[in-house]
Design a protein around this motif. Structure first.
Motif, PDB file in Angstrom:
ATOM      1  N   ASP A  10       0.926  -1.333  -0.022  1.00 59.08           N
ATOM      2  CA  ASP A  10      -0.135   0.090  -0.109  1.00 59.08           C
ATOM      3  C   ASP A  10       0.864   1.423  -0.035  1.00 59.08           C
ATOM      4  OD1 ASP A  10      -2.306  -1.569   0.204  1.00 59.08           O
ATOM      5  OD2 ASP A  10      -2.903  -1.057   1.857  1.00 59.08           O
TER       6      ASP A  10
ATOM      7  N   LEU B 233      -0.531   4.356  -2.015  1.00 58.91           N
ATOM      8  CA  LEU B 233      -1.845   4.915  -1.630  1.00 58.91           C
ATOM      9  C   LEU B 233      -1.781   6.239  -1.165  1.00 58.91           C
ATOM     10  CD1 LEU B 233      -3.937   1.663  -0.429  1.00 58.91           C
ATOM     11  CD2 LEU B 233      -3.401   2.449  -2.726  1.00 58.91           C
TER      12      LEU B 233
ATOM     13  N   SER C  63      -3.551   9.579   1.072  1.00 60.71           N
ATOM     14  CA  SER C  63      -4.458   9.427   2.451  1.00 60.71           C
ATOM     15  C   SER C  63      -5.879   9.002   2.073  1.00 60.71           C
ATOM     16  CB  SER C  63      -4.255  10.759   3.015  1.00 60.71           C
ATOM     17  OG  SER C  63      -4.917  11.977   2.130  1.00 60.71           O
TER      18      SER C  63
ATOM     19  N   ARG D 124      -6.398   5.522   1.601  1.00 61.73           N
ATOM     20  CA  ARG D 124      -6.132   4.784   2.873  1.00 61.73           C
ATOM     21  C   ARG D 124      -7.337   4.832   3.716  1.00 61.73           C
ATOM     22  NH1 ARG D 124      -0.834   3.214   3.653  1.00 61.73           N
ATOM     23  NH2 ARG D 124       0.789   4.181   2.221  1.00 61.73           N
TER      24      ARG D 124
ATOM     25  N   ASP E 196      -9.853   2.391   2.248  1.00 61.57           N
ATOM     26  CA  ASP E 196      -9.299   1.201   2.534  1.00 61.57           C
ATOM     27  C   ASP E 196     -10.011   0.923   4.053  1.00 61.57           C
ATOM     28  OD1 ASP E 196      -7.382  -0.916   2.511  1.00 61.57           O
ATOM     29  OD2 ASP E 196      -7.194  -0.039   4.276  1.00 61.57           O
TER      30      ASP E 196
END
Length: 229
Positions: free
Chosen positions: A79, A82, A84, A87, A90
């Protein structure tokens, strides 16, 4: 050798529990060597829950904690690309999948329409498992559903909640091959853990019918399945 302890396989899927399958998929996607041991008795597991990982003298429970440990210990840097916002998404998707667990589990252990077929499949696939142990597990789960709350609802209400969870995840996935683009990330291992345990499930539940109606979920599941089996 690292050892992953998780529930038994079923219907060609490496673990019939989505959290154990999530960790299994993460390990396979990142080519981490490990031994996989299937167990049903959770008494020796951290907090009495599966899956858990033993790495030398270290024992880690909880699927997300296991993945975080492996990411750091093995230097995977998963990850890393990725941002923010991704995330945050996610985390939201994984929490949605955590809720979906209860509807999936209910369809196996609680719903009288599907329990006999699920029990028969486990006994046929794993002769070492006894009918008495499954009945004990069923009663344990019945109490869990009651105290969690889902056991106090009618089946149609339970599955409506599950299909809402699936709809949101399917809409967010859209037409992408994987959740954040061309390569699978941690979130894709998590999604596979759940969808594979619905798609490959050979019992016709409302959750399976909904997954079959969403081509994006099926495509994603088959793509990850091909990489990890």
């Amino acid at each position: 050798m690292r050892t992953l302890y998780s529930y038994p396989d079923l219907f060609g899927v490496a673990d019939n529990n989505p959290f154990g399958l999530k960790v299994y998929a993460f390990l396979r996607l990142h080519n981490v060597e490990f031994e996989h041991r299937h167990i049903l008795d959770t008494r020796s597991a951290p907090r009495g829950q599966l899956p858990y990982l033993v790495d030398g003298t270290v024992t880690i429970g909880d699927s997300d904690a296991i993945i975080a440990y492996l990411d750091e210990r093995c230097g995977l840097n998963a990850d890393a690309t990725l941002d923010s916002q991704q995330r945050n998404l996610d985390l939201l998707v994984r929490r949605t999948l955590d809720d979906l667990y209860w509807q999936m589990s209910y369809s196996r252990w609680r719903d009288e329409r599907y329990w006999p077929a699920f029990k028969a499949a486990l006994l046929e696939t794993h002769p070492d498992i006894t009918a008495a142990s499954l009945e004990g597990a069923r009663e344990y789960n019945r109490l869990r559903y009651h105290y969690q709350g889902i056991g106090r609802y009618e089946p149609d209400q339970v599955y409506a909640r599950g299909m809402d969870n699936l709809r949101v995840v399917a809409d967010l996935l859209g037409e992408q091959p994987f959740f954040f683009g061309a390569q699978p990330e941690k979130i894709d291992a998590a999604l596979y853990g759940f969808i594979a345990n619905i798609y490959f499930y050979e019992i016709d539940t409302p959750l399976k019918r909904y997954v079959l109606s969403r081509p994006g979920l099926v495509r994603h599941c088959l793509a990850i399945h091909e990489r990890v089996r």
